[in-house]
Every structure is written in C-alpha cells, then in structure tokens.
Design a protein around this motif. Structure first.
Motif, PDB file in Angstrom:
ATOM      1  N   ARG A   1      27.308 107.862  46.849  1.00 40.43           N
ATOM      2  CA  ARG A   1      26.707 108.535  48.327  1.00 40.43           C
ATOM      3  C   ARG A   1      27.994 109.883  47.934  1.00 40.43           C
ATOM      4  O   ARG A   1      27.533 110.816  48.795  1.00 40.43           O
ATOM      5  CB  ARG A   1      26.542 107.733  48.693  1.00 40.43           C
ATOM      6  N   ALA A   2      29.347 108.971  47.616  1.00 38.46           N
ATOM      7  CA  ALA A   2      30.020 110.103  47.790  1.00 38.46           C
ATOM      8  C   ALA A   2      29.841 111.809  46.866  1.00 38.46           C
ATOM      9  O   ALA A   2      29.678 112.638  47.622  1.00 38.46           O
ATOM     10  CB  ALA A   2      31.227 109.920  47.818  1.00 38.46           C
ATOM     11  N   GLU A   3      29.529 111.226  45.567  1.00 34.24           N
ATOM     12  CA  GLU A   3      29.659 112.223  44.594  1.00 34.24           C
ATOM     13  C   GLU A   3      28.301 113.003  44.854  1.00 34.24           C
ATOM     14  O   GLU A   3      27.692 114.117  45.049  1.00 34.24           O
ATOM     15  CB  GLU A   3      29.501 111.794  43.370  1.00 34.24           C
ATOM     16  N   GLU A   4      27.449 111.987  45.592  1.00 32.39           N
ATOM     17  CA  GLU A   4      26.031 113.197  46.054  1.00 32.39           C
ATOM     18  C   GLU A   4      26.297 114.076  47.462  1.00 32.39           C
ATOM     19  O   GLU A   4      25.737 115.178  46.717  1.00 32.39           O
ATOM     20  CB  GLU A   4      24.968 112.153  46.588  1.00 32.39           C
TER      21      GLU A   4
ATOM     22  N   ASP B   1      38.808 105.560  40.844  1.00 36.41           N
ATOM     23  CA  ASP B   1      37.666 105.911  40.359  1.00 36.41           C
ATOM     24  C   ASP B   1      36.546 106.957  42.403  1.00 36.41           C
ATOM     25  O   ASP B   1      36.511 108.191  41.800  1.00 36.41           O
ATOM     26  CB  ASP B   1      36.191 104.138  40.677  1.00 36.41           C
ATOM     27  N   TYR B   2      37.475 107.217  43.134  1.00 37.04           N
ATOM     28  CA  TYR B   2      36.827 107.600  44.028  1.00 37.04           C
ATOM     29  C   TYR B   2      38.065 109.479  44.365  1.00 37.04           C
ATOM     30  O   TYR B   2      37.457 110.154  44.262  1.00 37.04           O
ATOM     31  CB  TYR B   2      37.811 107.555  45.681  1.00 37.04           C
ATOM     32  N   ASN B   3      39.138 108.949  43.510  1.00 32.50           N
ATOM     33  CA  ASN B   3      39.913 110.040  43.412  1.00 32.50           C
ATOM     34  C   ASN B   3      39.883 110.827  42.014  1.00 32.50           C
ATOM     35  O   ASN B   3      39.759 112.218  42.079  1.00 32.50           O
ATOM     36  CB  ASN B   3      41.855 109.230  43.586  1.00 32.50           C
ATOM     37  N   ASP B   4      39.191 110.425  41.266  1.00 28.91           N
ATOM     38  CA  ASP B   4      38.343 111.135  40.282  1.00 28.91           C
ATOM     39  C   ASP B   4      37.714 111.592  40.782  1.00 28.91           C
ATOM     40  O   ASP B   4      37.678 112.930  39.914  1.00 28.91           O
ATOM     41  CB  ASP B   4      38.168 110.678  39.363  1.00 28.91           C
ATOM     42  N   LEU B   5      36.593 111.917  41.858  1.00 34.27           N
ATOM     43  CA  LEU B   5      35.530 112.675  42.054  1.00 34.27           C
ATOM     44  C   LEU B   5      35.946 113.566  43.056  1.00 34.27           C
ATOM     45  O   LEU B   5      35.512 115.110  43.265  1.00 34.27           O
ATOM     46  CB  LEU B   5      34.773 111.684  43.424  1.00 34.27           C
TER      47      LEU B   5
END
Length: 536
Positions: free
Chosen positions: A35-38, A67-71
């Motif tokens: 959802r964050a990437e979307e 994983d979140y910080n890569d986004l």
C-alpha cells in the motif's frame, strides 16, 4: 490553525489522504509495504507522503524496517517516516529489595493500564542499545553503498547528506576471511559533495580462496574529530558485501575415516569410535548420548527433537501464536515409527529415524532424520518434516538440544553480534563473534524467545573440562540460538527476576525462522519472512 500561523506545514493523519485532505501532506500509520508503494507511485496523490508511524519496536519486533526504507529511498514522494518509538519507558519496581525488576503496566497494581506498551523503544529504558539499534542505524545512515562490480573491487558511494561533504570523514575498507581480516586500506571520500555519488575502485589484492571459506568486504565511514555527540573514530555509516570468491569445502573420503563399531541393543543403538561414542534411543528416535572421553554433552532427553514453536514475542506474535495454541505446537506428543542402523563403511554408520508428532486440531507432523556418524567424530544430519492438517505459520523449522550447562561459552560465524531475524538483519553483519551463553539472552522486560542469529556457518560451544561441540551448516546457511533457558521457561516467567536457575544450555538450530514483524501496532511479518507449515 492557518490563521494562527500560516507559515507552518500542517500534518494530521486523521484527515486521510487524497483530495479530501486539507493538510499539507498525506500520511498513514502502518500501511502495508504494497500500500505504501501504491500511494508513492500514484499520480492521484500530489502531496508529500509521510509514514507518521511505520515501525513498532515493542520487545522483539520492528521487522522490515529496511524494506520500508528502500521504498523511501526509491520514491521522491516519500518524506520519511517515524518509528514508535525511541526508548523503552520501564520503571524499576524495588518495593521488594529481593525482587527488583523493570515494570510494565499493571506491575504496581495500577488499573487501567496498557501492560507491555511502555516497552517499545529502539533502546532499553536505561538507553543502552537494543538489537533494533543497529538496524535503525544502518537504515538511517547518510552514506549509501551499492556494488558496482565487486569482482573488480568497484563500489558506488552516495552522499545522502543535504549540507555535509563526505571529505570531512575518514573511510576504510576491510576484507575478511570467515570473519578474520586479511586485507585493509583507506576508502577515498573526496569529490562527494552533498547529493553526489561516484564509483570507487578498491585495490583489493588477489584472493586465493581457502576451501569452504567466505569472504566479505566491510566499508566504514567515521568521524575524524570529536563532536559533541561522539568521539573521533565513531562510525557514522558502514556496509558489508559478500565477495564473489569461493572454493568448495574439502570432504574427507570414507577411506580416511577411523573405524567405527556398531552395536544394536534392544533399547538403543551404540556407535563407538576412538575416544567417542554416540547412542540412539529406540524409545525416543534420536540421539540419547554424545560422549567424548566418557563426557556426555547431552542432558537426559536432550537429543535433537523437532522444534516448531517459540515463546511468543509480546505482543507481535499474537497473530500466529493463537494458531500455535490451536495446533498444540508447544505440546506435541511423539511416537517413534522406526529406528534403523547400517554400517555403510568401516568408518561410517548411518542411523535413520522416523518420529511422528501429534498436536491438536488434527495437526500431525512426521519428522525423518538420517544421522551419518563418521570416524572423525562428526555426525552429518539430514532432516525432513511433513506436516498435515491445520495450516499454521510456524515459529521455525528446526531441532532443539538440551546440553550440559557447563557448555557456557560460545563462538560463532554468523550475523551478529546482537540477535537478528529474517526481517531484522540488515544492520547485523556476518562476522566471527564470541560471548557467554548467558549474554545471548536479550534482557527484555518480559522474557520471550530471543538470541536468534541468521546465516550461521558454524557455532561452537565450549566450557571448562568439556569437549567442544561444533555445529556447522553444510550447504545453505542456518539459524541458531544458544540460551540458558528453554522457550517454556521463558514463556512462563513474568519478569526476568522470575526465571529459575539455569539447568541447561539450550541450543536451537533451524533451517527457517519466523520474522518479527510489527504486529503490536502494524503488520505481521511480510510473506517472505513467514514459515508456512509445508513439507521441508
């Protein structure tokens, strides 16, 4: 608010995101990674996107921060995120001088309370680092490293600072062989103004790989002078990459092995060599004795048994631990199906066992093991397990041994030095580490499973007057823990002060281990960090 101060940007997660949001930024608490990437990619959202909470650090948790910080690094729409929170907020309860402990909600008889929710920091209540700290430091560092061509010693360095030139720091590179430094040199940081990046070629000398050894490149950027917050030499950024250099391990030929004797008794199978012996209990379907010079390293009933459970992480494991209880993973009843032994060479004996474990709700798992005992005092073990019935996210797939507590010192080649898990290991480098078994238990205010180490190549337990027990991953890396308590003892204790005197060194060896997630407030472990109950 704008009438009071029109110069300040406004954030309020409760407004939601998109066209109906009057604030200056869109924000969510604990969105899924997808959802964050979307949101970050969508043209429907034009405001900066802020994860006002996205990682929850309660006890043994805070998974997938990397994983979140890569986004966040990948998409310009992100303006960052916040961890809940910086430090645990436990208070000492010293009302009974003989039983001091760090309290949580309800410890003082206070009602209502939030129980565990004051222990959710990156550092402990005394501000000493929790295992989460190294993960946060690696994810948030302002220097980025990316492999360019490792076989040629080329790496790309990026300055993520907005106002700081990397020339004010010092850099070093080190090559290690199974955790031992073999080469070292300075790392050039010139020409890296804020926002700039460049490729650097390191003068790594040719490496003649040793059989079975692994080689890593460690990079570090450090302060060159004392600052108000740290001394000169403090590392502000570091990274590790495995080098593409290897040689196959040496495997001893059967003809090189010292002879073994095999004896089939009614209640056990005994394999004896020069100075050592291994016994297998027909009633247990596993090793009952492992002795060298008549010193048995196993406790009674301490041979390797199937291990699928862990003392639940509070409260992040609750999404899975309810199913663990339904399946009875903590109370599996064993039934030996078969135990067979065969001498396949003068110095090799193969013992094959099949044990069926029955839980609750129709959960059944069959564990097959093949133990190849060799004249060089080694035992190669191949395990497989086939579960049936209730589908469960397992805590791990592995075995547990109960060892003589005099094996109280540990050396290991794995990720460390602090505990790490599948979704919280980005800041834990491969290395050669040493500690006591007691030091392996992370001092959470509520005892629970702890001390896991990912990507183990080997671990060695030793102690005064005891033979050394070496455990080695033969093919793929494995995970292990070595603690002074069983998961059952950890789960039962309300506070660390309530733990009993240690009676064993508890060694858990796993091929898969469940991640930690952030389910205390956010999502459970991502699918790639879960352990489904499937044949393995």
């Amino acid at each position: 608010m704008r009438q009071l101060d029109p110069t300040r940007p406004i954030h309020y997660e409760g407004f939601g995101i998109g066209k109906g949001n009057p604030a200056d930024m869109d924000s969510n608490m604990y969105p899924s990674l997808a959802r964050a990437e979307e949101v970050a990619k969508s043209a429907a959202f034009s405001k900066p996107y802020y994860l006002c909470e996205y990682a929850h650090a309660m006890f043994n948790s805070m998974g997938s921060l990397a994983d979140y910080n890569d986004l966040i690094d990948k998409y310009p729409a992100f303006m960052g995120g916040a961890i809940w929170e910086w430090e645990d907020q436990g208070l000492w309860d010293r009302r009974d001088p003989k039983r001091p402990f760090l309290a949580y909600g309800g410890s003082f008889g206070d009602v209502p309370n939030d129980r565990y929710y004051i222990h959710k920091g990156v550092v402990f209540s005394d501000r000493s680092p929790k295992p989460h700290y190294s993960e946060v430091k690696r994810a948030y560092q302002w220097v980025g490293f990316v492999p360019d061509e490792l076989s040629a010693g080329r790496i790309k360095i990026k300055n993520k600072y907005a106002f700081t030139d990397l020339a004010q720091f010092s850099g070093t590179w080190t090559v290690t062989e199974d955790g031992v430094p073999i080469q070292k040199g300075p790392l050039s940081l010139s020409g890296l103004a804020p926002g700039k990046e460049k490729v650097v070629t390191l003068p790594i000398a040719h490496i003649m790989p040793q059989p079975g050894a692994r080689y890593f490149l460690n990079l570090a950027v450090a302060l060159t002078k004392d600052e108000s917050w740290a001394k000169a030499g403090y590392e502000v950024a570091n990274m590790q990459f495995e080098l593409p250099v290897s040689a196959p391990p040496r495997i001893a030929a059967p003809a090189e092995m010292k002879p073994l004797q095999l004896r089939n008794d009614r209640d056990k199978i005994l394999v004896a060599g020069r100075g050592f012996s291994v016994a297998f209990g027909r009633g247990t379907g596993t090793i009952s004795e492992f002795s060298r010079e008549d010193v048995n390293v196993l406790l009674p009933g301490g041979g390797p048994v199937l291990n699928l459970w862990r003392a639940p992480h509070q409260i992040d494991d609750t999404y899975a631990s309810k199913k663990w209880d339904e399946a009875g993973l903590n109370r599996l009843a064993s039934k030996v199906i078969s135990v067979d032994a065969k001498q396949i060479a003068l110095g090799l004996v193969c013992v094959s066992t099949v044990v069926q474990y029955t839980g609750q709700g129709g959960f059944v798992v069959t564990h097959s093991a093949r133990f190849t005992v060799a004249g060089d005092e080694s035992i190669a073990v191949d395990n497989s397990m086939t579960p049936q019935g209730l589908a469960v996210d397992l805590a791990r797939i592995g075995v547990r041994l109960l060892l003589d507590r005099r094996l109280d010192a540990l050396d290991y080649l794995a990720r460390g030095p602090m505990e790490n898990y599948a979704d919280r290991k980005h800041g834990s480098d491969m290395g050669l580490y040493s500690s006591t078994v007691e030091q392996q238990l992370t001092p959470y205010a509520k005892p629970m499973e702890a001390g896991n180490h990912e990507d183990m190549r080997w671990a060695a337990l030793k102690g005064a007057g005891m033979p050394t027990l070496l455990v080695q991953a033969e093919d793929a890396p494995m995970q292990f823990s070595a603690l002074p308590y069983t998961d059952q003892e950890l789960d039962k204790a309300r506070y660390p002060i309530d733990l009993p005197a240690s009676t064993a060194t508890v060694f858990c060896l796993s091929s898969q281990t469940l991640g930690v997630g952030s389910f205390g407030c956010g999502p459970p472990p991502l699918p790639q960090y879960r352990v489904p109950s499937k044949p393995a």
